[in-house]
Write a protein that holds these residues in place. Sequence first.
Motif, PDB file in Angstrom:
ATOM      1  N   SER A 160     -53.335  36.437 -57.596  1.00  0.00           N
ATOM      2  CA  SER A 160     -52.446  37.324 -56.866  1.00  0.00           C
ATOM      3  C   SER A 160     -51.031  37.144 -57.390  1.00  0.00           C
ATOM      4  O   SER A 160     -50.775  36.294 -58.255  1.00  0.00           O
ATOM      5  CB  SER A 160     -52.502  37.017 -55.364  1.00  0.00           C
ATOM      6  N   LEU A 209     -46.782  47.816 -52.427  1.00  0.00           N
ATOM      7  CA  LEU A 209     -47.769  47.090 -53.233  1.00  0.00           C
ATOM      8  C   LEU A 209     -49.173  47.639 -52.988  1.00  0.00           C
ATOM      9  O   LEU A 209     -49.979  47.773 -53.916  1.00  0.00           O
ATOM     10  CB  LEU A 209     -47.717  45.598 -52.926  1.00  0.00           C
ATOM     11  N   GLY A 210     -49.461  47.966 -51.738  1.00  0.00           N
ATOM     12  CA  GLY A 210     -50.749  48.577 -51.429  1.00  0.00           C
ATOM     13  C   GLY A 210     -50.908  49.934 -52.085  1.00  0.00           C
ATOM     14  O   GLY A 210     -51.992  50.282 -52.574  1.00  0.00           O
ATOM     15  N   LEU A 268     -52.916  47.246 -55.132  1.00  0.00           N
ATOM     16  CA  LEU A 268     -53.118  45.820 -54.914  1.00  0.00           C
ATOM     17  C   LEU A 268     -53.705  45.576 -53.526  1.00  0.00           C
ATOM     18  O   LEU A 268     -53.535  46.377 -52.606  1.00  0.00           O
ATOM     19  CB  LEU A 268     -51.794  45.076 -55.071  1.00  0.00           C
ATOM     20  N   CYS A 312     -53.736  43.870 -50.064  1.00  0.00           N
ATOM     21  CA  CYS A 312     -52.603  43.390 -49.264  1.00  0.00           C
ATOM     22  C   CYS A 312     -53.000  42.728 -47.957  1.00  0.00           C
ATOM     23  O   CYS A 312     -52.125  42.356 -47.163  1.00  0.00           O
ATOM     24  CB  CYS A 312     -51.647  44.543 -48.983  1.00  0.00           C
ATOM     25  N   SER A 313     -54.283  42.546 -47.708  1.00  0.00           N
ATOM     26  CA  SER A 313     -54.730  41.870 -46.491  1.00  0.00           C
ATOM     27  C   SER A 313     -55.849  40.898 -46.831  1.00  0.00           C
ATOM     28  O   SER A 313     -56.788  41.261 -47.568  1.00  0.00           O
ATOM     29  CB  SER A 313     -55.235  42.883 -45.459  1.00  0.00           C
ATOM     30  N   ILE A 331     -51.380  36.113 -49.738  1.00  0.00           N
ATOM     31  CA  ILE A 331     -51.417  37.538 -49.428  1.00  0.00           C
ATOM     32  C   ILE A 331     -50.628  37.779 -48.147  1.00  0.00           C
ATOM     33  O   ILE A 331     -50.722  37.001 -47.199  1.00  0.00           O
ATOM     34  CB  ILE A 331     -52.863  38.048 -49.241  1.00  0.00           C
ATOM     35  N   GLY A 332     -49.831  38.845 -48.122  1.00  0.00           N
ATOM     36  CA  GLY A 332     -49.112  39.213 -46.916  1.00  0.00           C
ATOM     37  C   GLY A 332     -47.661  38.772 -46.930  1.00  0.00           C
ATOM     38  O   GLY A 332     -47.106  38.440 -47.979  1.00  0.00           O
ATOM     39  N   LEU A 373     -44.636  45.390 -48.851  1.00  0.00           N
ATOM     40  CA  LEU A 373     -46.094  45.225 -48.779  1.00  0.00           C
ATOM     41  C   LEU A 373     -46.792  46.579 -48.848  1.00  0.00           C
ATOM     42  O   LEU A 373     -47.815  46.721 -49.539  1.00  0.00           O
ATOM     43  CB  LEU A 373     -46.469  44.489 -47.492  1.00  0.00           C
ATOM     44  N   ALA A 377     -49.601  39.924 -52.796  1.00  0.00           N
ATOM     45  CA  ALA A 377     -50.705  40.878 -52.887  1.00  0.00           C
ATOM     46  C   ALA A 377     -51.606  40.454 -54.037  1.00  0.00           C
ATOM     47  O   ALA A 377     -51.146  39.851 -55.011  1.00  0.00           O
ATOM     48  CB  ALA A 377     -50.194  42.297 -53.098  1.00  0.00           C
ATOM     49  N   GLN A 378     -52.876  40.782 -53.926  1.00  0.00           N
ATOM     50  CA  GLN A 378     -53.864  40.292 -54.881  1.00  0.00           C
ATOM     51  C   GLN A 378     -54.300  41.384 -55.842  1.00  0.00           C
ATOM     52  O   GLN A 378     -54.510  42.532 -55.452  1.00  0.00           O
ATOM     53  CB  GLN A 378     -55.085  39.761 -54.125  1.00  0.00           C
ATOM     54  N   ALA A 386     -60.378  40.763 -51.272  1.00  0.00           N
ATOM     55  CA  ALA A 386     -59.505  39.599 -51.254  1.00  0.00           C
ATOM     56  C   ALA A 386     -60.288  38.304 -51.309  1.00  0.00           C
ATOM     57  O   ALA A 386     -59.723  37.241 -51.606  1.00  0.00           O
ATOM     58  CB  ALA A 386     -58.634  39.613 -49.995  1.00  0.00           C
TER      59      ALA A 386
END
Length: 439
Positions: free
Chosen positions: A303, A321-322, A326, A328-329, A255-256, A318, A269-270, A335
Amino acid sequence: MNEHPSSCVIRPTGCPGLLRVVQALDGGICRIKLDGGSIQSVQADTVASAAERFAGGVIEATNRANLQIRGIGAAQDALIEQLLAAGLGPHTPAGDDVRNLMLSPSAGIDRQMLFDTRPLAAQILLTLQIHERFNELSAKFAVQLDGGEAMAMLEHHHDLWLSALVHRGEPWLAFGLAGSPLDKPAGKVPLAQGHALVVMVLESFLDLARPDQTRMRHLLAEIPEDEFIVRLARRVALQPCLDWQRGASVDGLHIGIHPQHDDRVYVGAQAPLGRLDTAMLRGAAQLALEKGDGSLRFTPWQSLLLPNVGAHDAKQVLARLGELGLVCSPDEPLANLIACTGSSGCGKALADTKADARQLAERLQRHGQALKIHLTGCPRSCAAAHVAPATLLAVGPGRYDLYFRDATLPGFGALQAHNLTIEALGHWFDAHPRSPLDA
């Protein structure tokens, strides 16, 4: 491979595949096995279209870095044909089940890798599918090829694992049976002999195993590993591997934004609780075309990664994607939660684990907690191929037993509390702030 599924001879198994749709409470399931977890953007768009046209629009990222389409209706043959036309099928019909080879999601781009495993992986994947005798292998029989990357799932057990090492300046592979690269290796071979080693191990397994011994661990429960290795050494030159230990992987790299071995980055991203909708998959695929190399890589952490992104584009990628929904952190509660399909889609599940996990995540978010927890609707533990730090085992709708991982105990570990609701579970964690679950 363009053969229609009706003409394929597929051995009996309960596992879904691309050519075999398995029924569940919420409709059919089709599993799309991805070579090394990688898929091209145009192929990802095809998966999204197939999920919309022929199913309920639900796509799952699995813990073996594959994809599943759920909720398939009566037009399953049309769905399969669309996926085959996109190049997502096996080289041979019977090869679909056995193309089970796990790589690091960052193979070829990882800064810690000892060498690029992808050329050898391509050889192994082809042989798994076209070697007729390997059609006898179970659909669960699996191989891991590890290049020493910083991002690697090292807790999943495989029937055969291979892991990179450097010996006298040359690339070699340590290997072991029925375990993971964290285990003591059974021996080592030069990298150039890696393909031959895989072939010999699988052929030796098939020579020795009874039909009911579908996994390497079943065979080794009857035949000592040393005896198997002695037999193997007659066919391929092995050397002892006495002082090697696999270097540690790094948590959270899926992630990230993370640097590659060159001047580019990958962005991860998950999928929330392993679930993607078609907009998420399409949006990620479009981003990969615009900002990456036109490919996505799925991971054992459910992810996805966009590799080969310019560092100047990384924050924008990123953020987008958020916006797609998804995670993203790694600090977000979702997560750190894993949940199986649950009673909304599985007849064996005793609770709606996906809904309960979201309720738990909201509660953890309010209290600023990020805990590594696995929710499973039954003891089969389909959502996690390894034992999580904590497991919630459903005992009824909305009620769970809480276990903590304990290496000295089988199964999920040590029972901590019984028959908890999600609300009661939150209170339990508040009362036990020094639990071993903090992420």
